[in-house]
Design a protein around this motif. Structure first.
Motif, PDB file in Angstrom:
ATOM      1  N   GLN A 175      11.408 -13.645  -3.437  1.00  0.00           N
ATOM      2  CA  GLN A 175      10.655 -14.103  -4.603  1.00  0.00           C
ATOM      3  C   GLN A 175       9.536 -15.073  -4.209  1.00  0.00           C
ATOM      4  N   LYS A 176       9.616 -15.598  -2.995  1.00  0.00           N
ATOM      5  CA  LYS A 176       8.593 -16.520  -2.515  1.00  0.00           C
ATOM      6  C   LYS A 176       7.313 -15.747  -2.213  1.00  0.00           C
ATOM      7  N   GLU A 177       6.181 -16.280  -2.630  1.00  0.00           N
ATOM      8  CA  GLU A 177       4.923 -15.563  -2.433  1.00  0.00           C
ATOM      9  C   GLU A 177       4.563 -15.427  -0.960  1.00  0.00           C
ATOM     10  N   GLU A 178       5.092 -16.322  -0.110  1.00  0.00           N
ATOM     11  CA  GLU A 178       4.765 -16.246   1.321  1.00  0.00           C
ATOM     12  C   GLU A 178       5.590 -15.199   2.062  1.00  0.00           C
ATOM     13  N   TRP A 179       6.636 -14.666   1.432  1.00  0.00           N
ATOM     14  CA  TRP A 179       7.517 -13.718   2.124  1.00  0.00           C
ATOM     15  C   TRP A 179       6.748 -12.504   2.647  1.00  0.00           C
ATOM     16  N   GLU A 180       5.913 -11.894   1.811  1.00  0.00           N
ATOM     17  CA  GLU A 180       5.147 -10.730   2.242  1.00  0.00           C
ATOM     18  C   GLU A 180       4.178 -11.087   3.363  1.00  0.00           C
ATOM     19  N   LYS A 181       3.619 -12.293   3.290  1.00  0.00           N
ATOM     20  CA  LYS A 181       2.716 -12.736   4.355  1.00  0.00           C
ATOM     21  C   LYS A 181       3.474 -12.874   5.677  1.00  0.00           C
ATOM     22  N   TRP A 182       4.693 -13.380   5.601  1.00  0.00           N
ATOM     23  CA  TRP A 182       5.514 -13.491   6.807  1.00  0.00           C
ATOM     24  C   TRP A 182       5.750 -12.123   7.428  1.00  0.00           C
ATOM     25  N   LEU A 183       6.137 -11.163   6.587  1.00  0.00           N
ATOM     26  CA  LEU A 183       6.430  -9.824   7.102  1.00  0.00           C
ATOM     27  C   LEU A 183       5.190  -9.193   7.727  1.00  0.00           C
ATOM     28  N   GLN A 184       4.028  -9.417   7.116  1.00  0.00           N
ATOM     29  CA  GLN A 184       2.785  -8.898   7.676  1.00  0.00           C
ATOM     30  C   GLN A 184       2.483  -9.543   9.028  1.00  0.00           C
ATOM     31  N   ALA A 185       2.721 -10.857   9.126  1.00  0.00           N
ATOM     32  CA  ALA A 185       2.474 -11.570  10.381  1.00  0.00           C
ATOM     33  C   ALA A 185       3.403 -11.080  11.482  1.00  0.00           C
ATOM     34  N   LEU A 186       4.662 -10.840  11.139  1.00  0.00           N
ATOM     35  CA  LEU A 186       5.631 -10.362  12.123  1.00  0.00           C
ATOM     36  C   LEU A 186       5.293  -8.951  12.589  1.00  0.00           C
ATOM     37  N   ALA A 187       4.869  -8.103  11.657  1.00  0.00           N
ATOM     38  CA  ALA A 187       4.479  -6.741  12.012  1.00  0.00           C
ATOM     39  C   ALA A 187       3.238  -6.750  12.896  1.00  0.00           C
ATOM     40  N   PHE A 188       2.291  -7.630  12.589  1.00  0.00           N
ATOM     41  CA  PHE A 188       1.077  -7.748  13.406  1.00  0.00           C
ATOM     42  C   PHE A 188       1.415  -8.220  14.812  1.00  0.00           C
ATOM     43  N   GLU A 189       2.348  -9.162  14.906  1.00  0.00           N
ATOM     44  CA  GLU A 189       2.765  -9.676  16.218  1.00  0.00           C
ATOM     45  C   GLU A 189       3.353  -8.554  17.067  1.00  0.00           C
ATOM     46  N   GLN A 190       4.190  -7.719  16.473  1.00  0.00           N
ATOM     47  CA  GLN A 190       4.772  -6.602  17.208  1.00  0.00           C
ATOM     48  C   GLN A 190       3.692  -5.608  17.625  1.00  0.00           C
ATOM     49  N   LYS A 191       2.765  -5.327  16.727  1.00  0.00           N
ATOM     50  CA  LYS A 191       1.686  -4.374  17.021  1.00  0.00           C
ATOM     51  C   LYS A 191       0.824  -4.863  18.180  1.00  0.00           C
ATOM     52  N   GLN A 192       0.602  -6.165  18.244  1.00  0.00           N
ATOM     53  CA  GLN A 192      -0.221  -6.737  19.313  1.00  0.00           C
ATOM     54  C   GLN A 192       0.383  -6.520  20.691  1.00  0.00           C
ATOM     55  N   HIS A 193       1.711  -6.435  20.753  1.00  0.00           N
ATOM     56  CA  HIS A 193       2.394  -6.411  22.051  1.00  0.00           C
ATOM     57  C   HIS A 193       3.161  -5.111  22.262  1.00  0.00           C
ATOM     58  N   ARG A 194       2.545  -4.011  21.865  1.00  0.00           N
ATOM     59  CA  ARG A 194       3.196  -2.717  22.073  1.00  0.00           C
ATOM     60  C   ARG A 194       3.297  -2.366  23.553  1.00  0.00           C
ATOM     61  N   GLN A 195       2.266  -2.715  24.306  1.00  0.00           N
ATOM     62  CA  GLN A 195       2.236  -2.395  25.730  1.00  0.00           C
ATOM     63  C   GLN A 195       2.593  -3.634  26.547  1.00  0.00           C
ATOM     64  N   LEU A 196       3.787  -3.631  27.141  1.00  0.00           N
ATOM     65  CA  LEU A 196       4.218  -4.754  27.973  1.00  0.00           C
ATOM     66  C   LEU A 196       4.441  -4.264  29.401  1.00  0.00           C
ATOM     67  N   ASP A 197       4.295  -5.171  30.340  1.00  0.00           N
ATOM     68  CA  ASP A 197       4.381  -4.832  31.758  1.00  0.00           C
ATOM     69  C   ASP A 197       5.805  -5.016  32.259  1.00  0.00           C
ATOM     70  N   ALA A 198       6.554  -3.923  32.328  1.00  0.00           N
ATOM     71  CA  ALA A 198       7.941  -3.997  32.798  1.00  0.00           C
ATOM     72  C   ALA A 198       8.024  -4.366  34.271  1.00  0.00           C
ATOM     73  N   GLN A 199       6.926  -4.159  35.012  1.00  0.00           N
ATOM     74  CA  GLN A 199       6.923  -4.509  36.428  1.00  0.00           C
ATOM     75  C   GLN A 199       6.763  -6.015  36.643  1.00  0.00           C
ATOM     76  N   ASN A 200       6.263  -6.695  35.631  1.00  0.00           N
ATOM     77  CA  ASN A 200       6.061  -8.140  35.745  1.00  0.00           C
ATOM     78  C   ASN A 200       6.547  -8.824  34.463  1.00  0.00           C
ATOM     79  N   PRO A 201       7.846  -8.702  34.159  1.00  0.00           N
ATOM     80  CA  PRO A 201       8.359  -9.186  32.876  1.00  0.00           C
ATOM     81  C   PRO A 201       8.279 -10.692  32.701  1.00  0.00           C
ATOM     82  N   VAL A 202       8.431 -11.441  33.790  1.00  0.00           N
ATOM     83  CA  VAL A 202       8.423 -12.904  33.677  1.00  0.00           C
ATOM     84  C   VAL A 202       7.095 -13.394  33.108  1.00  0.00           C
TER      85      VAL A 202
END
Length: 347
Positions: A175-202
């Motif tokens: 019911q909080k108006e910021e909830w949808e904004k949070w979900l959008q931010a979390l989805a954007f964060e995941q989208k930004q990091h789709r390609q990660l370097d498994a050879q250099n995880p650290v």
């Protein structure tokens, strides 16, 4: 001597950024019921101000979660189930076998005690075995009590409590108006990091989480990086038999209205807005230096330099370890990208 190399290829860590509304709901419940640290959470004042608006049934469920620490179990279950909704979480939990249920819920201790853990999994409700396993967590803030609660409550009681608190918490928080904004931010964060370097995880873990340092652990083959809002500013870590989870704060800039600069962006520009600090960055980019060495190079007092270096460190442009200052790789480039996003000229 001739050596025939028949070794299998070197295995790498599976590294991914994972987000789901279910993760955020569980972390909200975890933060709200974390009595010792709750005053340090960014959302604490808002939670306190809204308590009077919560349904009594939700307040009672949250009290029970605080007493049993079953928030930890919900995180372990979501790690296994990777559900996208509370309904999916509920369905998956209802369909779980008794052995899977307790295998997922009983926390990992170490390799030496894994046989005891599995013995407890096969004998739910057997006090002698479960007591021995709980004793391994003596002194821990909550895990000893959590294991005892798994023994005292039935599978049905645990499942019902988890599903009810998730359902009511979602009804309230959505019911909080910021909830949808949070979900959008979390989805954007995941989208930004789709390609990660498994050879250099650290390096990738440190980059994505904005500074978390990770040393690979024996038998950990999977690392999940889970962005979150509710647990800010803390990073929560959990270890299972084969997986490490990092719940890291989503970047502040993703939560702000367009045109509002983040504190990180402001700090960064203040840190760069000085000739001496820019010269310090230039030197540290070449190679790490101690305060003594920097003082000699710049013919400046250690006190003055220490102050300037502290500002650069606060902006995360440099780091210090055992008195040696060094550049924070990639931070300047990331900062430039952050400015571009703020100005609307970058993604």
């Amino acid at each position: 001597m001739k050596i025939l190399n028949s070794a299998a290829p070197i295995e790498t860590i599976q590294l991914e950024v994972e987000q789901s509304p279910v993760w955020e709901l569980i972390l909200g419940i975890a933060g709200y019921t974390h009595n010792q640290l709750r005053h340090t959470f960014e959302l604490d004042e808002e939670w306190a101000a809204n308590e009077s608006l919560m349904p009594p049934s939700l307040l009672q469920l949250l009290k029970e979660i605080e007493e049993t620490n079953l928030w930890y179990g919900m995180l372990l279950l979501q790690n296994q189930l990777s559900t996208a909704s509370v309904q999916e979480f509920s369905n998956s939990l209802s369909n779980a076998s008794t052995m899977d249920f307790y295998d997922w819920l009983l926390p990992y201790h170490n390799r030496q005690s894994e046989s005891l853990r599995m013995e407890a999994v096969r004998q739910p409700g057997y006090p002698e075995v479960w007591g021995k396993y709980a004793d391994l967590f003596k002194g821990h803030d909550y895990l000893e009590g959590y294991v005892h609660q798994l023994l005292l409550l039935s599978q049905y009681e645990i499942s019902e409590m988890m599903i009810q608190v998730l359902t009511e918490w979602e009804d309230w928080i959505s019911q909080k108006e910021e909830w949808e904004k949070w979900l959008q931010a979390l989805a954007f964060e995941q989208k930004q990091h789709r390609q990660l370097d498994a050879q250099n995880p650290v390096a990738d873990i440190e980059r994505v989480t904005d500074g978390v340092e990770y040393l690979p652990e024996p038998s950990v083959w999977s690392v999940k990086l889970i962005p979150q809002v509710s647990y800010r500013p803390w990073v929560l870590t959990i270890r299972t038999a084969d997986t490490k989870l990092f719940f890291y704060p989503v970047k502040e800039e993703h939560l702000l209205e367009p045109g509002v600069p983040s504190n990180e962006l402001i700090r960064g520009h203040k840190a760069l807005g000085d000739e001496l600090r820019l010269k310090l960055l230039f030197q540290l980019q070449k190679h790490p230096l101690s305060l003594q060495e920097l003082s000699g190079q710049f013919n400046t007092s250690k006190t003055t330099l220490h102050h300037q270096l502290a500002l650069l460190k606060a902006a995360k442009f440099i780091r210090v370890e055992k008195g040696i200052y060094s550049i924070n790789p990639g931070k300047l480039e990331a900062f430039s990208s952050q400015l571009a996003r703020y100005m609307g000229t970058g993604l």
